[in-house]
Design an enzyme around this catalytic site. Sequence first.
Site, PDB file in Angstrom:
ATOM      1  N   CYS A 338       0.836  -1.197   0.000  1.00 55.94           N
ATOM      2  CA  CYS A 338       0.000   0.000   0.000  1.00 55.94           C
ATOM      3  C   CYS A 338       0.880   1.260   0.000  1.00 55.94           C
ATOM      4  O   CYS A 338       1.590   1.518  -0.954  1.00 55.94           O
ATOM      5  CB  CYS A 338      -0.976  -0.049   1.173  1.00 55.94           C
ATOM      6  SG  CYS A 338      -2.380   1.061   0.973  1.00 55.94           S
ATOM      7  N   HIS A 419      -3.664  -5.416   0.792  1.00 55.53           N
ATOM      8  CA  HIS A 419      -3.549  -5.858   2.188  1.00 55.53           C
ATOM      9  C   HIS A 419      -3.980  -7.323   2.263  1.00 55.53           C
ATOM     10  O   HIS A 419      -4.842  -7.772   1.512  1.00 55.53           O
ATOM     11  CB  HIS A 419      -4.435  -5.017   3.096  1.00 55.53           C
ATOM     12  CG  HIS A 419      -4.022  -3.586   3.182  1.00 55.53           C
ATOM     13  ND1 HIS A 419      -2.879  -3.177   3.820  1.00 55.53           N
ATOM     14  CD2 HIS A 419      -4.615  -2.459   2.695  1.00 55.53           C
ATOM     15  CE1 HIS A 419      -2.779  -1.858   3.739  1.00 55.53           C
ATOM     16  NE2 HIS A 419      -3.813  -1.391   3.054  1.00 55.53           N
TER      17      HIS A 419
END
Length: 474
Positions: A338, A419
């Site tokens: 991310c 994630h």
Amino acid sequence: MSKKLHPLMFVGTGSDVGKSILAAAFCRIFRQDGYAPAPFKAQNMALNSYATPDGLEIGRAQAVQAEAAGIPCETDMNPLLLKPSSDHTSQVVLHGKPVGNQHAYDYWRRGVSDIDYRKEVCQAFDRLASRFNPIVMEGAGSISELNLRDTDLVNLPMARHAHADVLLVGDIDRGGVFASVYGSIALQKPEDRKLIKGIIINKFRGDMRLFDEGRQMLENLCGVPVLGVVPYYKDIYIDEEDSVALEQKRRQLIAGKLNVAVVLLRHISNYTDFGTLERHPRVNLFYTNNISDLEQADIIIVPGTKSTLDDLMELRRNGCAQAIVRAHRDGKMVIGICGGYQMLGISVDDPDGVEGSIASLPGLGLLPIHTTMSAEKTTRQVSFQFNGQPCQGYEIHQGVSDTEEAIMQTDHCIGTYIHGFLDNQSVIDYLLGTKQPVAAQDADSFKNEQYNKLAAHVRQYVDIPRIYEILSHD
């Protein structure tokens, strides 16, 4: 059909006393006993968040509690999420979508925003309560913050709206449990004091018999029954709510193990990404911003962050950025997830000031991507392939990179917005160099086993029949 029960709310003498874990335990206990529970926390302040099946964002703790209850998570379980972006400001996420940033002073003053947050969270609870039984509610922080009482959305004012029975959780491990429990009750208004139907002492260490007298003294002092004394546990793995627990994970390098260093960012988010890898018997995973540790680690992970540019600037200031580049040059594996993925690129630009005053910074240059910050947030659950195996994860990020690849991989460097990437066995096998991977327990069955172990642990030490009586009393 199961009997209708009152909502049950766990409140605390302070932060990190174990409210979230106890709420998860009771979600599983009620499910085991034939009820249809659902979790609820009106307002959450956390950087660990999760994407719902319909692509909206809630606090990770409520997603975990929904898993324990055996149901998909949804935004009504956590209608208001505050994601701190600095010491004074937070992104406000309402019903799963950002509605702007707000200074803490203005937020707590109320009336500054044209949104009636109390109305929004109460309506979310009402919708949930019409479909599930019972609602397992969670408060936030301490219930005795008198200066915030009039604007409190999440603790006893919410319990009043829900007509909930309240259990006060105290952490004996940090000390001062008599003062904190007694003070928390004594400082309430008389009508709120009546809502507190029991006390649970959490994180006990040592011989339980030593607290028998203390238990009676606390009941006499507070006029409220102690319904359980729950021992500290080490062999049950439940995702933690936020980064308070990271202080206990700043371990050092261990010879003979694969040392995985997660870069300790100031605005680290979704560090639950590393739980599966951390539990692997061959791995020593620790959090650090020490340059020497990074250079000696076998794998370096740059995690997610709420403030990519601010954390990137700090990595350059404290020397970690240069240490990561040197480690990569020396052949070490570097992984970015991310915001960490964005940092590993060529540049990160924020022309509209979405994150703040830093307009642009060069990245670490390990991946051929350029990222531009945008106000639009991506939140979704995703399926992907890695080494020919199907995998699952989710995305929560602001910023768009100039590649359509879900995973970018170059020589000993991997970047992804996903994630949960490291929860997939094919990814772990690749990182550990496992030639003939053994069949591992899949993530869902592992989690279910942990929720069952947690429920059994709590059943052993908490008076569950008494709690059912309280929740059934007219």
